[in-house]
Write a protein that holds these residues in place. Structure first.
Motif, PDB file in Angstrom:
ATOM      1  N   ARG A  34      28.689   2.676 -10.259  1.00 39.70           N
ATOM      2  CA  ARG A  34      29.269   1.346 -10.497  1.00 39.70           C
ATOM      3  C   ARG A  34      28.773   0.365  -9.431  1.00 39.70           C
ATOM      4  O   ARG A  34      28.253   0.755  -8.395  1.00 39.70           O
ATOM      5  CB  ARG A  34      30.793   1.417 -10.476  1.00 39.70           C
ATOM      6  N   LEU A  35      28.978  -0.934  -9.686  1.00 35.52           N
ATOM      7  CA  LEU A  35      28.535  -1.919  -8.699  1.00 35.52           C
ATOM      8  C   LEU A  35      29.265  -1.755  -7.370  1.00 35.52           C
ATOM      9  O   LEU A  35      28.667  -1.896  -6.302  1.00 35.52           O
ATOM     10  CB  LEU A  35      28.754  -3.340  -9.224  1.00 35.52           C
ATOM     11  N   THR A  36      30.573  -1.485  -7.441  1.00 36.13           N
ATOM     12  CA  THR A  36      31.346  -1.312  -6.212  1.00 36.13           C
ATOM     13  C   THR A  36      32.270  -0.109  -6.353  1.00 36.13           C
ATOM     14  O   THR A  36      32.633   0.297  -7.464  1.00 36.13           O
ATOM     15  CB  THR A  36      32.203  -2.550  -5.893  1.00 36.13           C
ATOM     16  N   HIS A  37      32.653   0.436  -5.214  1.00 38.46           N
ATOM     17  CA  HIS A  37      33.687   1.474  -5.148  1.00 38.46           C
ATOM     18  C   HIS A  37      34.971   0.785  -4.711  1.00 38.46           C
ATOM     19  O   HIS A  37      35.010   0.136  -3.658  1.00 38.46           O
ATOM     20  CB  HIS A  37      33.285   2.555  -4.152  1.00 38.46           C
ATOM     21  N   ARG A  38      36.011   0.915  -5.501  1.00 38.50           N
ATOM     22  CA  ARG A  38      37.197   0.083  -5.276  1.00 38.50           C
ATOM     23  C   ARG A  38      38.031   0.516  -4.074  1.00 38.50           C
ATOM     24  O   ARG A  38      38.985  -0.176  -3.700  1.00 38.50           O
ATOM     25  CB  ARG A  38      38.065   0.056  -6.531  1.00 38.50           C
ATOM     26  N   GLY A  39      37.683   1.647  -3.426  1.00 42.24           N
ATOM     27  CA  GLY A  39      38.474   2.093  -2.287  1.00 42.24           C
ATOM     28  C   GLY A  39      39.621   2.987  -2.740  1.00 42.24           C
ATOM     29  O   GLY A  39      39.631   3.402  -3.920  1.00 42.24           O
ATOM     30  N   PRO A  40      40.564   3.335  -1.898  1.00 43.38           N
ATOM     31  CA  PRO A  40      40.755   2.812  -0.535  1.00 43.38           C
ATOM     32  C   PRO A  40      39.780   3.410   0.471  1.00 43.38           C
ATOM     33  O   PRO A  40      39.121   4.371   0.124  1.00 43.38           O
ATOM     34  CB  PRO A  40      42.213   3.216  -0.246  1.00 43.38           C
ATOM     35  N   PRO A  41      39.732   2.844   1.683  1.00 49.94           N
ATOM     36  CA  PRO A  41      40.611   1.768   2.162  1.00 49.94           C
ATOM     37  C   PRO A  41      40.191   0.376   1.718  1.00 49.94           C
ATOM     38  O   PRO A  41      41.016  -0.505   1.565  1.00 49.94           O
ATOM     39  CB  PRO A  41      40.516   1.906   3.684  1.00 49.94           C
ATOM     40  N   ALA A  42      38.902   0.134   1.545  1.00 47.63           N
ATOM     41  CA  ALA A  42      38.451  -1.203   1.159  1.00 47.63           C
ATOM     42  C   ALA A  42      37.331  -1.069   0.141  1.00 47.63           C
ATOM     43  O   ALA A  42      36.643  -0.054   0.079  1.00 47.63           O
ATOM     44  CB  ALA A  42      37.968  -1.983   2.380  1.00 47.63           C
ATOM     45  N   ARG A  43      37.173  -2.084  -0.679  1.00 44.15           N
ATOM     46  CA  ARG A  43      36.095  -2.075  -1.656  1.00 44.15           C
ATOM     47  C   ARG A  43      34.752  -2.165  -0.942  1.00 44.15           C
ATOM     48  O   ARG A  43      34.578  -2.947  -0.012  1.00 44.15           O
ATOM     49  CB  ARG A  43      36.249  -3.257  -2.613  1.00 44.15           C
ATOM     50  N   THR A  44      33.793  -1.350  -1.399  1.00 42.11           N
ATOM     51  CA  THR A  44      32.457  -1.344  -0.809  1.00 42.11           C
ATOM     52  C   THR A  44      31.412  -1.386  -1.919  1.00 42.11           C
ATOM     53  O   THR A  44      31.696  -1.047  -3.069  1.00 42.11           O
ATOM     54  CB  THR A  44      32.230  -0.084   0.050  1.00 42.11           C
ATOM     55  N   TYR A  45      30.183  -1.789  -1.568  1.00 45.87           N
ATOM     56  CA  TYR A  45      29.095  -1.815  -2.532  1.00 45.87           C
ATOM     57  C   TYR A  45      28.515  -0.422  -2.734  1.00 45.87           C
ATOM     58  O   TYR A  45      28.336   0.337  -1.778  1.00 45.87           O
ATOM     59  CB  TYR A  45      27.965  -2.733  -2.056  1.00 45.87           C
ATOM     60  N   ASN A  46      28.219  -0.094  -3.980  1.00 45.67           N
ATOM     61  CA  ASN A  46      27.388   1.061  -4.285  1.00 45.67           C
ATOM     62  C   ASN A  46      25.923   0.618  -4.331  1.00 45.67           C
ATOM     63  O   ASN A  46      25.608  -0.565  -4.162  1.00 45.67           O
ATOM     64  CB  ASN A  46      27.802   1.688  -5.614  1.00 45.67           C
ATOM     65  N   VAL A  47      25.017   1.562  -4.606  1.00 42.92           N
ATOM     66  CA  VAL A  47      23.587   1.239  -4.631  1.00 42.92           C
ATOM     67  C   VAL A  47      23.290   0.151  -5.650  1.00 42.92           C
ATOM     68  O   VAL A  47      22.530  -0.786  -5.380  1.00 42.92           O
ATOM     69  CB  VAL A  47      22.760   2.512  -4.938  1.00 42.92           C
ATOM     70  N   SER A  48      23.883   0.245  -6.832  1.00 41.14           N
ATOM     71  CA  SER A  48      23.613  -0.746  -7.873  1.00 41.14           C
ATOM     72  C   SER A  48      24.079  -2.135  -7.452  1.00 41.14           C
ATOM     73  O   SER A  48      23.423  -3.141  -7.757  1.00 41.14           O
ATOM     74  CB  SER A  48      24.276  -0.336  -9.193  1.00 41.14           C
ATOM     75  N   GLY A  49      25.210  -2.218  -6.763  1.00 42.63           N
ATOM     76  CA  GLY A  49      25.684  -3.517  -6.279  1.00 42.63           C
ATOM     77  C   GLY A  49      24.781  -4.098  -5.215  1.00 42.63           C
ATOM     78  O   GLY A  49      24.479  -5.299  -5.220  1.00 42.63           O
ATOM     79  N   ARG A  50      24.306  -3.245  -4.297  1.00 40.65           N
ATOM     80  CA  ARG A  50      23.391  -3.725  -3.262  1.00 40.65           C
ATOM     81  C   ARG A  50      22.079  -4.204  -3.877  1.00 40.65           C
ATOM     82  O   ARG A  50      21.482  -5.175  -3.420  1.00 40.65           O
ATOM     83  CB  ARG A  50      23.126  -2.615  -2.236  1.00 40.65           C
ATOM     84  N   SER A  51      21.633  -3.528  -4.930  1.00 39.39           N
ATOM     85  CA  SER A  51      20.378  -3.949  -5.562  1.00 39.39           C
ATOM     86  C   SER A  51      20.518  -5.324  -6.212  1.00 39.39           C
ATOM     87  O   SER A  51      19.557  -6.097  -6.245  1.00 39.39           O
ATOM     88  CB  SER A  51      19.919  -2.910  -6.584  1.00 39.39           C
ATOM     89  N   LEU A  52      21.715  -5.647  -6.721  1.00 43.25           N
ATOM     90  CA  LEU A  52      21.927  -6.995  -7.265  1.00 43.25           C
ATOM     91  C   LEU A  52      21.917  -8.039  -6.158  1.00 43.25           C
ATOM     92  O   LEU A  52      21.430  -9.164  -6.357  1.00 43.25           O
ATOM     93  CB  LEU A  52      23.255  -7.060  -8.026  1.00 43.25           C
ATOM     94  N   ILE A  53      22.469  -7.692  -4.999  1.00 44.82           N
ATOM     95  CA  ILE A  53      22.440  -8.622  -3.871  1.00 44.82           C
ATOM     96  C   ILE A  53      21.000  -8.932  -3.486  1.00 44.82           C
ATOM     97  O   ILE A  53      20.618 -10.097  -3.293  1.00 44.82           O
ATOM     98  CB  ILE A  53      23.202  -8.032  -2.663  1.00 44.82           C
ATOM     99  N   VAL A  54      20.169  -7.900  -3.388  1.00 42.70           N
ATOM    100  CA  VAL A  54      18.768  -8.104  -3.022  1.00 42.70           C
ATOM    101  C   VAL A  54      18.056  -8.944  -4.084  1.00 42.70           C
ATOM    102  O   VAL A  54      17.285  -9.854  -3.764  1.00 42.70           O
ATOM    103  CB  VAL A  54      18.053  -6.754  -2.825  1.00 42.70           C
ATOM    104  N   LEU A  55      18.326  -8.655  -5.348  1.00 42.84           N
ATOM    105  CA  LEU A  55      17.731  -9.445  -6.429  1.00 42.84           C
ATOM    106  C   LEU A  55      18.130 -10.907  -6.311  1.00 42.84           C
ATOM    107  O   LEU A  55      17.286 -11.825  -6.394  1.00 42.84           O
ATOM    108  CB  LEU A  55      18.164  -8.886  -7.783  1.00 42.84           C
TER     109      LEU A  55
END
Length: 466
Positions: free
Chosen positions: A330-351
Motif C-alpha cells: 500500500r502507499l502507506t502503513h497506517r501504524g501504530p504508532p504513526a503512519r509511514t510511507y511504504n515503497v510505493s508511497g515513496r516512489s510517488l513522492i519521487v515522481l
C-alpha cells in the motif's frame, strides 16, 4: 571540472525547451497539465498530517461512497452524511477539508438497501422500487452539488457487469433482479444484466446528475470483463428510454487496465466524443507488489495523455487502491504508532518531485542501447526520461534534438524509489550532429524484484538546460 560536476558545454543550437515544446503543437503546455492532475486515491485523508502526505505524493483526487440513504425502510429519513465501508465516518467535514486543500472528490452512488433488494439480503441486487434509488441519488446530488461542497463528479455504482468475457458468469457487484429458478446462485448466467442495469440504475441516476449540472462517471468496468463486452453495454439502447448508456456517460471508467489498453476506448469514445475523458478509479492493489508498478504506470499515463489531446485537467485520472493499510505494498502503513510511507508511497513522492512542472511532449524518439528501455517528456524546461535497465553502463540517444541556446546542460540519474542522485561520474552527456547521447551507469544493486525476467533498476534521467 565541468564534466566532474555533471555539466557539459554545448554548441548554442537548441532553442529554449519551452519554446520547442510549444512549437510541436501540444496544447498541454499552455494549459498547464501536471502529473498531479492524473493521480487520485480511494479513501480519504483523515487528518492534517494525512493531507500533507497526500500532497507530498501528488494525490489530487479522492473517491468514496456516500450513504446510508434510507437504511431500513422507505419511511426512514434520508441520510447522505456518512461514508466508509460501514458508514462510520462523517462525510461533510471530509469534503470541506478536501476542498480547502485542493483535493477533488468523486462520490460513488451505491448500493441497494436490503429492504429494497430484489434478491433477499443482497445489497448488490437491483432495487425492487427504482423510485427509492432515485430518491437516494437526488438527495446526494442536491446536497453535495450545492455550496459549501460544490462537487461536480458522481459515479454510478461500481463494477456492474454481466456475463464477463473470460471471467466469471456474473460480476461481484451487480447481481441484478431475482430470476425464477436461480435463487442465490451467483454462478448462474444473468442474461439481462445489461438491460436491467441500464434501465434500473444507470439512466435514472444519470438523468438526475445531469439535471444538477454535474458530470456522470461510469461505474468502473472490471479488467476481466473485456473491453468489447463493455462496448456492448455502452452501446445498448434502452427501448424504455430510447437512449444508450453511452449517451448518459461523461467519463468512462475502467479498473486495473495497463495504459496501453486504454487506446481502444480512447479511439472509439473519447477522441471524437461523446465521452469527455477516460478514468480508472481503481488501479494498483496487489499489482503494487511490483515496486515499479506505480511510478511506471503514472509516467506512462502522462506520456500517453500528452499524445492524446490532454486539453482538460480532468480528462485522464487514475486512482490508487488503496492509499493506506497494513500490507507492505500500500502507499502507506497506517501504524501504530504513526503512519509511514511504504515503497510505493515513496516512489510517488519521487515522481511528484522529479516531474513536478508543466508537462509537454518530447517529440523525439528515444533509442536505447542493449538492456535498457524507457520513455520521456518535458517537465517545464527539463527533459525527464524514465528508464528501466540492467546493471552496468547503458546508453540512450535522442536524434534531431539540438542543444540549448545557453550551450550548457546538467544531467542527473535519480533512483525512482529513494530519490537519491548518483555521482556525476556515473553520467555522461554529449551532443553530436544535433543528437543527444547519454551514458549512464546503473548500480549493481537494483531496486526491482525481477519476476519472470532479470531484476531491473528504475530511475529518472533529468536533463536540465541552463
Amino acid at each position: 571540472m565541468l564534466a566532474a560536476l555533471g555539466w557539459t558545454t554545448l554548441r548554442p543550437l537548441w532553442p529554449p525547451i519551452a519554446a520547442a515544446s510549444t512549437q510541436n503543437g501540444s496544447p498541454s503546455q499552455s494549459l498547464g497539465r501536471r502529473i498531479t492532475d492524473l493521480i487520485g486515491s480511494n479513501g480519504w485523508p483523515g487528518s492534517a498530517h494525512d493531507v500533507a502526505m497526500w500532497k507530498e505524493m501528488g494525490i489530487s483526487w479522492a473517491r468514496g461512497p456516500v450513504g446510508p440513504g434510507q437504511a431500513h425502510s422507505a419511511s426512514d429519513p434520508m441520510r447522505v452524511d456518512k461514508t466508509g465501508n460501514n458508514n462510520e465516518s462523517d462525510l461533510p467535514p471530509i469534503i470541506i477539508q478536501d476542498n480547502r486543500n485542493g483535493i477533488k472528490t468523486l462520490l460513488m452512488l451505491a448500493y441497494t438497501p436490503l429492504w429494497n433488494a430484489s434478491v433477499p439480503r443482497d445489497s448488490k441486487s437491483a432495487p425492487v422500487d427504482v423510485k427509492a434509488w432515485e430518491r437516494y441519488v437526488e438527495a446526494v446530488v442536491r446536497k453535495y452539488r450545492a455550496p459549501p461542497y460544490n462537487l461536480r463528479f458522481f459515479q454510478i455504482w461500481n463494477e456492474a457487469a454481466g456475463k464477463l468475457s473470460g471471467g466469471s458468469p456474473q460480476a461481484s457487484f451487480w447481481h441484478g433482479a431475482a430470476r425464477p429458478g436461480v435463487g442465490d446462485d451467483l454462478d448462474a448466467p444473468y442474461e439481462r444484466a445489461m438491460q436491467d442495469y441500464v434501465e434500473k440504475i444507470h439512466i435514472p441516476a444519470a438523468r438526475i446528475i445531469r439535471r444538477y449540472g454535474a458530470y456522470v462517471v461510469y461505474g468502473g468496468w472490471p479488467d476481466q470483463g473485456g473491453l468489447e463486452t463493455l462496448s456492448q453495454w455502452l452501446e445498448y439502447r434502452s427501448p424504455r428510454y430510447n437512449q444508450r448508456m453511452l449517451d448518459c456517460v461523461d467519463y468512462l471508467d475502467t479498473h486495473y487496465l495497463p495504459v496501453k489498453d486504454l487506446d481502444y476506448l480512447y479511439a472509439r469514445y473519447v477522441k471524437q466524443g461523446p465521452a469527455r475523458g477516460l478514468w480508472q478509479t481503481e488501479i494498483g492493489d496487489r499489482y503494487m507488489m511490483d515496486d515499479h508498478y506505480l511510478p511506471r504506470y503514472f509516467f506512462d499515463l502522462a506520456v500517453w495523455a500528452l499524445d492524446r489531446n490532454w486539453d482538460d485537467a480532468n480528462k485522464y485520472v487514475s486512482m490508487v487502491y488503496h492509499w493506506d493499510g497494513y500490507e507492505p505494498f500500500r502507499l502507506t502503513h497506517r501504524g501504530p504508532p504513526a503512519r509511514t510511507y511504504n515503497v510505493s508511497g515513496r516512489s510517488l513522492i519521487v515522481l511528484n518531485q522529479t516531474v513536478g512542472g508543466v508537462l509537454s511532449r518530447l517529440p523525439q524518439k528515444l533509442q536505447f542501447g542493449p538492456d535498457a528501455s524507457g520513455s520521456a517528456l518535458y517537465s517545464d524546461k527539463q527533459i525527464v526520461m524514465q528508464v528501466r535497465a540492467l546493471p552496468g553502463w547503458r546508453t540512450v540517444d535522442a536524434t534531431k534534438l539540438t542543444p540549448p541556446s545557453s550551450g550548457r546542460a546538467k544531467v542527473q540519474f535519480i533512483d525512482a524509489q529513494s530519490g537519491s542522485v548518483s555521482s556525476a561520474t556515473d553520467t555522461e552527456l554529449k551532443w553530436n550532429d544535433q543528437a543527444l547521447r547519454i551514458r549512464f551507469n546503473v548500480p549493481g544493486r537494483v531496486n526491482g524484484h525481477g519476476g519472470e525476467g532479470p531484476a531491473e533498476h528504475l530511475a529518472y534521467i533529468v536533463v536540465d538546460p541552463e
